[in-house]
Write a protein that holds these residues in place. Sequence first.
Motif, PDB file in Angstrom:
ATOM      1  N   SER A   1       0.833  -1.196   0.000  1.00 43.19           N
ATOM      2  CA  SER A   1       0.000   0.000   0.000  1.00 43.19           C
ATOM      3  C   SER A   1       0.867   1.245   0.000  1.00 43.19           C
ATOM      4  CB  SER A   1      -0.909   0.012   1.234  1.00 43.19           C
ATOM      5  OG  SER A   1      -0.133   0.078   2.410  1.00 43.19           O
ATOM      6  N   HIS A   2       0.321   2.323  -0.547  1.00 41.25           N
ATOM      7  CA  HIS A   2       0.988   3.615  -0.512  1.00 41.25           C
ATOM      8  C   HIS A   2       0.198   4.510   0.434  1.00 41.25           C
ATOM      9  CE1 HIS A   2       3.675   2.450  -3.662  1.00 41.25           C
ATOM     10  NE2 HIS A   2       2.698   2.278  -4.543  1.00 41.25           N
ATOM     11  N   GLU A   3       0.859   4.951   1.493  1.00 47.34           N
ATOM     12  CA  GLU A   3       0.169   5.726   2.517  1.00 47.34           C
ATOM     13  C   GLU A   3      -0.223   7.104   2.008  1.00 47.34           C
ATOM     14  OE1 GLU A   3       0.790   6.966   7.195  1.00 47.34           O
ATOM     15  OE2 GLU A   3       2.325   5.884   6.107  1.00 47.34           O
ATOM     16  N   ASP A   4      -1.373   7.568   2.486  1.00 47.64           N
ATOM     17  CA  ASP A   4      -1.836   8.913   2.158  1.00 47.64           C
ATOM     18  C   ASP A   4      -1.135   9.890   3.100  1.00 47.64           C
ATOM     19  OD1 ASP A   4      -3.138  11.299   1.729  1.00 47.64           O
ATOM     20  OD2 ASP A   4      -5.114  10.384   1.513  1.00 47.64           O
ATOM     21  N   ILE A   5      -0.152  10.607   2.576  1.00 46.60           N
ATOM     22  CA  ILE A   5       0.632  11.537   3.382  1.00 46.60           C
ATOM     23  C   ILE A   5       0.171  12.975   3.189  1.00 46.60           C
ATOM     24  CG2 ILE A   5       2.679  10.065   3.342  1.00 46.60           C
ATOM     25  CD1 ILE A   5       3.739  12.075   1.141  1.00 46.60           C
ATOM     26  N   SER A   6      -0.921  13.169   2.465  1.00 42.70           N
ATOM     27  CA  SER A   6      -1.330  14.526   2.093  1.00 42.70           C
ATOM     28  C   SER A   6      -1.775  15.346   3.303  1.00 42.70           C
ATOM     29  CB  SER A   6      -2.451  14.467   1.049  1.00 42.70           C
ATOM     30  OG  SER A   6      -3.566  13.768   1.558  1.00 42.70           O
TER      31      SER A   6
END
Length: 216
Positions: free
Chosen positions: A118-123
Amino acid sequence: MPAIDIALLTASFVTFFVVIDPIGVAPIFAGLTEGSTAAHRRKMAIKSILIATVVLLAFAYGGEWLLGALHISLDAFRAAGGVLLFLLALDMIFEKRTERREERAEKLAEEEVADPGSHEDISVFPMAIPMLAGPGAIASIMLFMSGDGGTLIGQATILAGLAVNLIVCLILFLAVGPLMRIMGDTLAAMITRILGVILAALAAQFIFDGISGALL
């Protein structure tokens, strides 16, 4: 038609450039999105800028009401904001802020390694808050709007200085890979220290203005 105040535009642009620190934030964005797809990096860049914009606008127009509700004078906030920005400047000069940002990036990178699918939501965190719309940026937008934002042209000028900085951040986020290879760590550290000295002087001016306003 009233002319744009070039001095105010310059002051707001420089202040937001220093407190947001696009050059310092860009490497962190690169580290947090390393290994992500180009589409994911682009999404995170745009989303983080949009969220930071909403947060800063909320404090720009609702910050004075919040201070009134808490019975805090603008002069007191001006002085306190100056102290906060001065501490932030010291962190920049001695690279403490960079160390904390890198620690956050390493922690998030470790969490992503544990779940590589998964690619974490860092926004939202940590990019929009606190790296873009951090305490320094929030204090700065409130100080500017309470001082020079009494007219529509003044508000537009201040927000233009903020907008240019956020656009610079977006451009750097989208082109961060090649830019980091060109700039290098040494140049980035040198620029951060110079900006820290400038911010210290601006913070001192905020403190002086707050104290003089309270005494008069």
